[in-house]
Design a protein around this motif. Structure first.
Motif, PDB file in Angstrom:
ATOM      1  N   ALA A   1       0.835  -1.210   0.000  1.00 35.76           N
ATOM      2  CA  ALA A   1       0.000   0.000   0.000  1.00 35.76           C
ATOM      3  C   ALA A   1       0.866   1.256   0.000  1.00 35.76           C
ATOM      4  CB  ALA A   1      -0.936   0.001   1.206  1.00 35.76           C
ATOM      5  N   THR A   2       1.923   1.241   0.787  1.00 38.22           N
ATOM      6  CA  THR A   2       2.833   2.386   0.850  1.00 38.22           C
ATOM      7  C   THR A   2       3.519   2.614  -0.496  1.00 38.22           C
ATOM      8  OG1 THR A   2       3.195   1.984   3.195  1.00 38.22           O
ATOM      9  CG2 THR A   2       4.809   3.373   2.073  1.00 38.22           C
TER      10      THR A   2
ATOM     11  N   VAL B   1       2.517   1.625  -3.525  1.00 38.33           N
ATOM     12  CA  VAL B   1       1.541   2.043  -4.543  1.00 38.33           C
ATOM     13  C   VAL B   1       1.203   3.520  -4.370  1.00 38.33           C
ATOM     14  CG1 VAL B   1      -0.853   1.757  -5.316  1.00 38.33           C
ATOM     15  CG2 VAL B   1       0.573  -0.251  -4.936  1.00 38.33           C
ATOM     16  N   ALA B   2       0.948   3.934  -3.131  1.00 41.59           N
ATOM     17  CA  ALA B   2       0.628   5.347  -2.886  1.00 41.59           C
ATOM     18  C   ALA B   2       1.804   6.245  -3.255  1.00 41.59           C
ATOM     19  CB  ALA B   2       0.241   5.553  -1.424  1.00 41.59           C
TER      20      ALA B   2
ATOM     21  N   ALA C   1       2.106   6.492  -7.032  1.00 39.85           N
ATOM     22  CA  ALA C   1       1.043   7.332  -7.590  1.00 39.85           C
ATOM     23  C   ALA C   1       1.354   8.818  -7.404  1.00 39.85           C
ATOM     24  CB  ALA C   1      -0.294   6.989  -6.943  1.00 39.85           C
ATOM     25  N   VAL C   2       1.871   9.188  -6.246  1.00 35.57           N
ATOM     26  CA  VAL C   2       2.216  10.588  -5.985  1.00 35.57           C
ATOM     27  C   VAL C   2       3.379  11.022  -6.870  1.00 35.57           C
ATOM     28  CG1 VAL C   2       3.148  12.167  -4.241  1.00 35.57           C
ATOM     29  CG2 VAL C   2       1.297  10.604  -3.638  1.00 35.57           C
TER      30      VAL C   2
ATOM     31  N   ALA D   1      -4.586   3.344  -8.331  1.00 32.79           N
ATOM     32  CA  ALA D   1      -3.744   3.351  -7.120  1.00 32.79           C
ATOM     33  C   ALA D   1      -4.553   3.559  -5.845  1.00 32.79           C
ATOM     34  CB  ALA D   1      -2.665   4.421  -7.244  1.00 32.79           C
ATOM     35  N   GLN D   2      -5.475   4.491  -5.870  1.00 25.75           N
ATOM     36  CA  GLN D   2      -6.252   4.757  -4.650  1.00 25.75           C
ATOM     37  C   GLN D   2      -7.093   3.547  -4.267  1.00 25.75           C
ATOM     38  OE1 GLN D   2      -8.818   8.183  -4.822  1.00 25.75           O
ATOM     39  NE2 GLN D   2      -9.538   7.890  -2.741  1.00 25.75           N
TER      40      GLN D   2
ATOM     41  N   THR E   1      -4.821   0.809  -2.854  1.00 29.90           N
ATOM     42  CA  THR E   1      -4.325   1.193  -1.529  1.00 29.90           C
ATOM     43  C   THR E   1      -5.398   0.981  -0.466  1.00 29.90           C
ATOM     44  OG1 THR E   1      -2.832   2.800  -2.523  1.00 29.90           O
ATOM     45  CG2 THR E   1      -3.320   3.087  -0.188  1.00 29.90           C
TER      46      THR E   1
END
Length: 175
Positions: free
Chosen positions: A21-22, A24-25, A28-29, A42-43, A46
């Protein structure tokens, strides 16, 4: 042997879900700020990863005795009443998580029959909802383990070593 395997699997799953999750987030950023575009799914991914992590993390919390609890009344009670309160609380935990696991399994079967998929990832929703019966079932199992340990020894949790490497042990056995 089974419990040892289950402990390691539980810790590995929690760590993996959190790390994924970390990552992927973060990706995405980075994509949003470097290319102006983003990762459309991504959201959603996550959120699903954190849901799975939380369900298995709750079971880990029961196993290691790190759940937050309001134990003012329990600590203030005399030993025989304290024992009854602890057994009652654990019994309610077993009942609640068992019911959630049962109805969660029924929900997964129902969703499987509908053929629903997630909006962005287009994954079958029954796989995503599987976190409910699996996580709650494991949590129920952990409550049963804790209650058996308490009934046999008076300890609220066994000497365990979790992901943080902190060994915890109940210092005072209750009668």
């Amino acid at each position: 042997m089974f419990n040892r395997f289950l402990n390691h699997l539980e810790e590995w799953l929690i760590s993996s879900f959190m790390a994924a999750a970390t990552l992927v987030a973060f990706a995405a950023v980075v994509m949003r700020y470097t290319t102006g575009g983003g990762i459309s799914w991504a959201q959603e991914l996550t959120i699903y990863l954190f849901i799975w992590m939380a369900k298995f993390g709750a079971a880990y919390g029961v196993r290691t005795g790190i759940h937050i609890g309001v134990d003012f009344v329990v600590n203030a009670a005399n030993p025989p009443i304290r024992r009854i309160l602890i057994i009652t609380a654990m019994s309610l935990g077993v009942t609640f998580t068992g019911v959630i696991a049962f109805f969660g399994a029924r929900w997964v079967i129902f969703i499987y029959g509908t053929g629903q998929v997630s909006p962005d990832l287009e994954w079958p929703m029954w796989i995503i909802y599987l976190a409910i019966p699996l996580g709650s079932g494991l949590m129920c199992y952990r409550f049963i383990q804790a209650m058996i340990l308490f009934l046999k020894t008076g300890l609220l949790h066994s000497h365990t070593q979790g992901m943080a490497g902190a060994a915890q042990e109940e210092k005072e056995a209750l009668p």
